[in-house]
Write an enzyme that holds these catalytic residues in place. Structure first.
Site, PDB file in Angstrom:
ATOM      1  N   GLY A  50      -5.795  -7.228  -6.003  1.00 50.98           N
ATOM      2  CA  GLY A  50      -6.182  -5.833  -6.128  1.00 50.98           C
ATOM      3  C   GLY A  50      -5.650  -4.952  -5.021  1.00 50.98           C
ATOM      4  N   ASP A  56       5.119  -1.709  -0.734  1.00 49.82           N
ATOM      5  CA  ASP A  56       3.879  -2.486  -0.803  1.00 49.82           C
ATOM      6  C   ASP A  56       3.749  -3.431   0.386  1.00 49.82           C
ATOM      7  OD1 ASP A  56       2.917  -1.330  -3.100  1.00 49.82           O
ATOM      8  OD2 ASP A  56       3.818  -2.804  -4.432  1.00 49.82           O
ATOM      9  N   CYS A  84       3.318   6.318 -19.905  1.00 46.80           N
ATOM     10  CA  CYS A  84       4.056   5.213 -19.302  1.00 46.80           C
ATOM     11  C   CYS A  84       3.296   4.622 -18.122  1.00 46.80           C
ATOM     12  CB  CYS A  84       5.444   5.676 -18.868  1.00 46.80           C
ATOM     13  SG  CYS A  84       5.452   7.032 -17.706  1.00 46.80           S
TER      14      CYS A  84
END
Length: 396
Positions: free
Chosen positions: A87, A130, A50
Site C-alpha cells: 500500500g 517511487d 484511464c
C-alpha cells in the site's frame, strides 16, 4: 552557442554516448512525419476513465495486507512496521540474505506529451520516483515496459519508439542505473513504463509512518502539470481553446507546457537524498491521485494520531486560472488533479524544513515549498477552504 542559449525551448540533455548535447523539441517534419503528428493521440481512450478508482485500489491493498498478516511464514512480518511494502510507494521485502531488503516498484502510463524523447524521460523519472519517495537514492536495475500502438503506421513506429526508448535510457543513466531488459507488446494504445529495483540495508530507506505533531509538509515540484499538457493539446481544438483563451495566451500555454515537461522529467533523487540529511519522517510522491489523494494515503499510514492540513498550493503560472475557467473539470485547487511524475510530499521537522528547501534550490536550481502542517488528528488530510495559490514562473 549564443543563439541556443537565447531559445527557451532548447535543452541540454545527458546522453550515454556523448555527454551533454543540445536538443531542440521534437519536430515531426524533421523525421519525415506529417506536421500534424501528435504522440498524445495514441492515448485516445475515447472518454474511458484511464485511472482505477482510489477506493478500488484501497480494497485490493487491504486484502493483500490481510493475506500477509495471516501467513506466519512470511519474512515480511520481520520488519518493524506491519504496513511496510503493502500500500505504499514501493514493495519492501526482506531478503533471506542477512539484513538486506529488496525495494521494488513498477509503473506505466499513456503518452501525455508529444515529444517522444521527453515522454521516455518522464516515464523513467515516474518509475524511479517511487523509490525516491522511500528515501532510496540508488537504483540497481531497471526494466522497460513498452506497448506500441496498432494505430501507428510503420514510419511513425520506426521514428517514435526508438526516441521513447532513448529518453527512458538517458533518464536511467542520469539516475546512475541502467536498463537491462523488459517487455514490449502491440496494443491499441501506446504505453511506456518500467520496473525499478534496488537491494539495500534497512537504514537506506525511510519508512513513511513517523510524522509527528509540529512537522511541516514540503512539496518539491509545482502542481498543474495535467492542466498544462491539456491546455497545450487544446491549442489545436478551437472549441476547447475558446473556453480558456480569455485567461491565458498561447505563449503562456507553451511556456507552461515546457515547464511541465521539464518538471516531470526531473528526477526526485536530490530530494530523496536530502530527506536523510534533514531527518524526514516520511514521504510520498504526488502522481495520479493528485496532491490531496496522496496526502490522504500518507496520513492514513502514520503510527501517531496526526492529520495533515495544506495551506499553500504552488502551481505553474496561469494554470490555476485555466483550471478555474474549466469549471470543476480538473479539481486542481481541490487537490485532485493528476500530477504525472510530480514532486515528493515530505513530512519534515519544522526546524529543518526551511534549510531543506534552501538546500534543494542550491543543488538543483528549483524551488521547494512548505505547503502545510502536521497537527493532532485522526490520520486524515485536507486543504483549507481558501488556500494560498503560489504562481510558479513558467521558466526558472
Amino acid at each position: 552557442m549564443g543563439e541556443f542559449q537565447q531559445d527557451p525551448m532548447v535543452h541540454l540533455e545527458l546522453t550515454g554516448n556523448s555527454g551533454l548535447v543540445l536538443r531542440r523539441p521534437f519536430d515531426p517534419t524533421a523525421h519525415d512525419l506529417d506536421a500534424s503528428f501528435r504522440l498524445t493521440r495514441f492515448a485516445d481512450l475515447k472518454g474511458r476513465c484511464c485511472k482505477v478508482p482510489k477506493e478500488v485500489l484501497e480494497k485490493l491493498v487491504s486484502s493483500l495486507q490481510q493475506e500477509y498478516m495471516q501467513d506466519p511464514d512470511q519474512p515480511y512480518l520481520h520488519l518493524s512496521s506491519p504496513r511496510i511494502g503493502i500500500g505504499l510507494d514501493c514493495s519492501v521485502i526482506p531478503l533471506r540474505h542477512g539484513g538486506l531488503c529488496m525495494v521494488q516498484t513498477t509503473d506505466f502510463f499513456y503518452p501525455i506529451v508529444d515529444d517522444p524523447y521527453m515522454m521516455g524521460k518522464i516515464a523513467c523519472a515516474n518509475v524511479l520516483s517511487d523509490l525516491y519517495a522511500m528515501g532510496v537514492t540508488e537504483c540497481d536495475n531497471m526494466l522497460m515496459l513498452l506497448a506500441v500502438s496498432t494505430k501507428m503506421i510503420e514510419k511513425e513506429r520506426d521514428v517514435v519508439i526508438p526516441l521513447i526508448m532513448r529518453g527512458f535510457k538517458d533518464s536511467a543513466l542520469e539516475a546512475g542505473t541502467s536498463v537491462t531488459g523488459g517487455h514490449s507488446v502491440v496494443n491499441p494504445w501506446c504505453t511506456i513504463g518500467g520496473v525499478a529495483t534496488t537491494v539495500c540495508q534497512q537504514n537506506e530507506f525511510i519508512v513513511p509512518d513517523n510524522a509527528v505533531v509540529g512537522d511541516v509538509l514540503v512539496l518539491t515540484k509545482a502542481l498543474g502539470t495535467q492542466v498544462a499538457v491539456n491546455a497545450h493539446q487544446w491549442l489545436d481544438q478551437s472549441e476547447r481553446w475558446n473556453r480558456i483563451k480569455l485567461v491565458v495566451s498561447e505563449e503562456d500555454v507553451r511556456k507552461a507546457y515546457h515547464r511541465a515537461m521539464d518538471s516531470m522529467s526531473r528526477l526526485n533523487r536530490v530530494a530523496a537524498r536530502l530527506m536523510h540529511k534533514y531527518n524526514a519522517h516520511g514521504a510520498t510522491d504526488v502522481t495520479g491521485f493528485g496532491l490531496l489523494g496522496h496526502a490522504q494515503t500518507l496520513a492514513s499510514h502514520q503510527k501517531n494520531e496526526v492529520s495533515f492540513v495544506i495551506h499553500n498550493l504552488p502551481v505553474i503560472a496561469k494554470m490555476a486560472a485555466v483550471a478555474k475557467a474549466c469549471g470543476n473539470m480538473f479539481q486542481l485547487l481541490q487537490g485532485h488533479s493528476a500530477e504525472t511524475s510530480g514532486g515528493l510530499l515530505i513530512c519534515l521537522p519544522r526546524e529543518q524544513a526551511a534549510a531543506y528547501c534552501k538546500d534543494i534550490e542550491k543543488q538543483e536550481g528549483c524551488q521547494a515549498w512548505i505547503i502545510g502542517i502536521v497537527e493532532k488528528g485522526s490520520r486524515t488530510a485536507r486543504i483549507i477552504d481558501k488556500p494560498r495559490v503560489i504562481e510558479v514562473p513558467a521558466k526558472d
